[in-house]
Design a protein around this motif. Structure first.
Motif, mmCIF file in Angstrom:
data_model
loop_
_atom_site.group_PDB
_atom_site.id
_atom_site.type_symbol
_atom_site.label_atom_id
_atom_site.label_comp_id
_atom_site.label_asym_id
_atom_site.label_seq_id
_atom_site.Cartn_x
_atom_site.Cartn_y
_atom_site.Cartn_z
ATOM 1 N N PRO A 299 0.822 -1.229 0.000
ATOM 2 C CA PRO A 299 0.000 0.000 0.000
ATOM 3 C C PRO A 299 0.850 1.272 0.000
ATOM 4 C CG PRO A 299 -0.746 -1.510 1.703
ATOM 5 C CD PRO A 299 0.502 -2.092 1.151
ATOM 6 N N HIS A 300 1.952 1.261 0.763
ATOM 7 C CA HIS A 300 2.863 2.415 0.816
ATOM 8 C C HIS A 300 3.435 2.692 -0.580
ATOM 9 C CE1 HIS A 300 6.163 5.000 2.098
ATOM 10 N NE2 HIS A 300 7.008 4.203 1.479
ATOM 11 N N ASN A 301 3.867 1.598 -1.252
ATOM 12 C CA ASN A 301 4.447 1.745 -2.586
ATOM 13 C C ASN A 301 3.440 2.356 -3.551
ATOM 14 O OD1 ASN A 301 6.706 0.499 -1.641
ATOM 15 N ND2 ASN A 301 6.209 -1.496 -2.430
ATOM 16 N N VAL B 223 18.527 4.535 1.488
ATOM 17 C CA VAL B 223 18.668 5.769 0.697
ATOM 18 C C VAL B 223 17.317 6.480 0.605
ATOM 19 C CG1 VAL B 223 19.166 6.687 -1.617
ATOM 20 C CG2 VAL B 223 20.631 4.908 -0.657
ATOM 21 N N GLN B 224 16.265 5.704 0.330
ATOM 22 C CA GLN B 224 14.926 6.280 0.184
ATOM 23 C C GLN B 224 14.487 7.000 1.463
ATOM 24 O OE1 GLN B 224 10.640 6.336 0.388
ATOM 25 N NE2 GLN B 224 11.695 4.714 1.396
ATOM 26 N N VAL B 225 14.670 6.315 2.603
ATOM 27 C CA VAL B 225 14.265 6.895 3.891
ATOM 28 C C VAL B 225 15.134 8.112 4.234
ATOM 29 C CG1 VAL B 225 14.059 6.434 6.368
ATOM 30 C CG2 VAL B 225 13.344 4.706 4.737
ATOM 31 N N VAL C 80 13.922 11.039 2.380
ATOM 32 C CA VAL C 80 12.657 11.531 2.948
ATOM 33 C C VAL C 80 12.959 12.442 4.134
ATOM 34 C CG1 VAL C 80 10.623 10.841 4.302
ATOM 35 C CG2 VAL C 80 11.185 9.612 2.213
ATOM 36 N N TYR C 81 13.831 11.960 5.040
ATOM 37 C CA TYR C 81 14.085 12.720 6.272
ATOM 38 C C TYR C 81 14.966 13.946 6.039
ATOM 39 C CZ TYR C 81 11.418 9.577 9.149
ATOM 40 O OH TYR C 81 10.378 8.893 9.701
ATOM 41 N N ILE C 82 15.943 13.817 5.127
ATOM 42 C CA ILE C 82 16.822 14.963 4.844
ATOM 43 C C ILE C 82 16.003 16.122 4.280
ATOM 44 C CG2 ILE C 82 18.636 15.778 3.250
ATOM 45 C CD1 ILE C 82 20.098 13.183 3.700
HETATM 46 C C1 HEM Z 1 9.890 -1.472 -1.330
HETATM 47 C C2 HEM Z 1 9.867 -0.171 -1.423
HETATM 48 C C3 HEM Z 1 9.799 0.772 -0.268
HETATM 49 C C4 HEM Z 1 10.049 0.584 1.078
HETATM 50 C C5 HEM Z 1 10.459 -0.699 1.802
HETATM 51 C C6 HEM Z 1 9.824 1.859 1.738
HETATM 52 C C7 HEM Z 1 10.005 2.087 3.092
HETATM 53 C C8 HEM Z 1 9.806 3.292 3.711
HETATM 54 C C9 HEM Z 1 10.034 3.555 5.115
HETATM 55 C C10 HEM Z 1 10.565 2.555 6.119
HETATM 56 C C11 HEM Z 1 9.711 4.863 5.352
HETATM 57 C C12 HEM Z 1 9.862 5.631 6.672
HETATM 58 C C13 HEM Z 1 8.593 5.584 7.470
HETATM 59 C C14 HEM Z 1 8.705 6.290 8.798
HETATM 60 O O1 HEM Z 1 9.801 6.417 9.357
HETATM 61 O O2 HEM Z 1 7.655 6.749 9.315
HETATM 62 C C15 HEM Z 1 9.250 5.419 4.103
HETATM 63 C C16 HEM Z 1 8.780 6.713 3.957
HETATM 64 C C17 HEM Z 1 8.419 7.266 2.753
HETATM 65 N N1 HEM Z 1 8.539 6.677 1.509
HETATM 66 FE FE1 HEM Z 1 8.960 4.741 1.131
HETATM 67 N N2 HEM Z 1 9.434 2.780 0.790
HETATM 68 C C18 HEM Z 1 9.420 2.166 -0.442
HETATM 69 C C19 HEM Z 1 9.102 2.734 -1.654
HETATM 70 C C20 HEM Z 1 8.771 4.061 -1.847
HETATM 71 C C21 HEM Z 1 8.485 4.681 -3.127
HETATM 72 C C22 HEM Z 1 8.495 4.004 -4.492
HETATM 73 C C23 HEM Z 1 8.212 5.974 -2.893
HETATM 74 C C24 HEM Z 1 7.858 6.975 -3.967
HETATM 75 C C25 HEM Z 1 8.252 8.159 -4.016
HETATM 76 C C26 HEM Z 1 8.306 6.196 -1.450
HETATM 77 C C27 HEM Z 1 8.086 7.398 -0.793
HETATM 78 C C28 HEM Z 1 8.110 7.593 0.564
HETATM 79 C C29 HEM Z 1 7.687 8.815 1.238
HETATM 80 C C30 HEM Z 1 7.147 10.060 0.561
HETATM 81 C C31 HEM Z 1 7.850 8.597 2.609
HETATM 82 C C32 HEM Z 1 7.467 9.539 3.752
HETATM 83 C C33 HEM Z 1 6.067 9.077 4.157
HETATM 84 C C34 HEM Z 1 5.395 9.850 5.274
HETATM 85 O O3 HEM Z 1 6.072 10.310 6.208
HETATM 86 O O4 HEM Z 1 4.177 9.921 5.219
HETATM 87 N N3 HEM Z 1 8.645 5.001 -0.847
HETATM 88 N N4 HEM Z 1 9.342 4.459 3.114
#
Ligand code: HEM
Length: 243
Positions: A114-116, A191-193, A196-198
């Motif tokens: 769902p997050h993806n 890297v993705q996280v 997001v935080y930076i």
């Molecule tokens: C398998 C793929 C992915 C995994 C395992 C993953 C995992 C995570 C994790 C662990 C966080 C931090 C959550 C927290 O600390 O509260 C996060 C945040 C975030 N990710 Fe991903 N992510 C994935 C794919 C993606 C993709 C494709 C995007 C697209 C841009 C994305 C955008 C974001 C954004 C915008 C946040 C901040 C969300 C918020 O605070 O509401 N992620 N992700």
């Protein structure tokens, strides 16, 4: 909005994975089914949000749905699965946690979908605004998106081949070499996280989360490297003994 969701999720998941280890093994299919239904609910929730609607839940359910949507719940499962690879098996707690590694990685994927879906489409819908950005915000956004999409590309084949039915159809060697991609997956998630935080404005909670993620991934890398170096040393030693 950033909260300490990841830290709380990890504490709860480690506790559940330890205390319900036998039940997870016995009822894994039922757990997958329940997780899939919750995940589907979260996908529908994401579709509503992407279309400009807002959904309200009762307090505890609200935090739970938020943990799925933000990626924190899936991330917490993945961190546990990742650390299982460096746990010292001489401790009973490690053995008990590790007995469901495959099952927990399947649950992690189910909760991450769902997050993806949410953020992948949110990024595409806002791509025009993002492209108009410049400097750090543009780069952090592009790196976050690329690393996230790369991570999905690795996660999906690992997810499918985690099921015993599919795994049985592969040779052990092929399955093991595919599993090696998990290290690239962990790096991409980091890297993705990080991006997001930076990209967020500095605050106590944001900084705590940033430090937490850095500690988790850097410590894991050190443990893993130590294990690899020890293994090499041992095999060199046994080769010398044979000669
Ligand atoms: C398998 C793929 C992915 C995994 C395992 C993953 C995992 C995570 C994790 C662990 C966080 C931090 C959550 C927290 O600390 O509260 C996060 C945040 C975030 N990710 Fe991903 N992510 C994935 C794919 C993606 C993709 C494709 C995007 C697209 C841009 C994305 C955008 C974001 C954004 C915008 C946040 C901040 C969300 C918020 O605070 O509401 N992620 N992700």
């Amino acid at each position: 909005m950033i909260r300490l969701t990841i830290e709380i999720s990890i504490l709860i998941i480690v506790g559940l994975a330890y205390y319900f280890a036998d039940y997870i093994k016995k009822y894994c299919k039922e757990i997958y089914l329940v997780a899939s239904v919750i995940s589907l609910m979260s996908i529908i929730h994401a579709i509503y949000i992407l279309n400009g609607y807002s959904i309200s839940y009762v307090p505890v359910l609200k935090q739970f749905m938020r943990a799925i949507d933000s990626g924190a719940l899936g991330g917490a499962f993945f961190i546990l699965v990742m650390y299982m690879g460096v746990l010292d098996m001489k401790y009973p707690i490690s053995k008990r946690l590790r007995m469901n590694r495959g099952e927990l990685s399947i649950i992690a994927c189910i909760f991450t979908i769902p997050h993806n879906i949410h953020y992948f489409f949110a990024f595409l819908l806002n791509s025009k605004t993002i492209i108009q950005m410049s400097g750090i915000p543009l780069w952090t956004n592009l790196m976050m998106f690329s690393a996230g999409v790369f991570a999905i590309g690795i996660m999906l084949p690992l997810f499918v081949t985690s099921f015993r039915l599919i795994r049985k159809k592969m040779t052990g060697k092929k399955w093991k070499s595919l599993q090696e991609f998990a290290y690239i997956f962990y790096a991409m998630v980091f890297v993705q996280v990080l991006m997001v935080y930076i990209s967020r404005p500095s605050s106590l909670i944001r900084n705590l989360n940033l430090i937490f993620y850095c500690l988790v991934f850097v410590t894991y890398t050190i443990f893993k490297l130590k294990i690899l170096i020890d293994k090499r040393y041992m095999s060199k030693k046994s080769n010398l003994a044979v000669k």
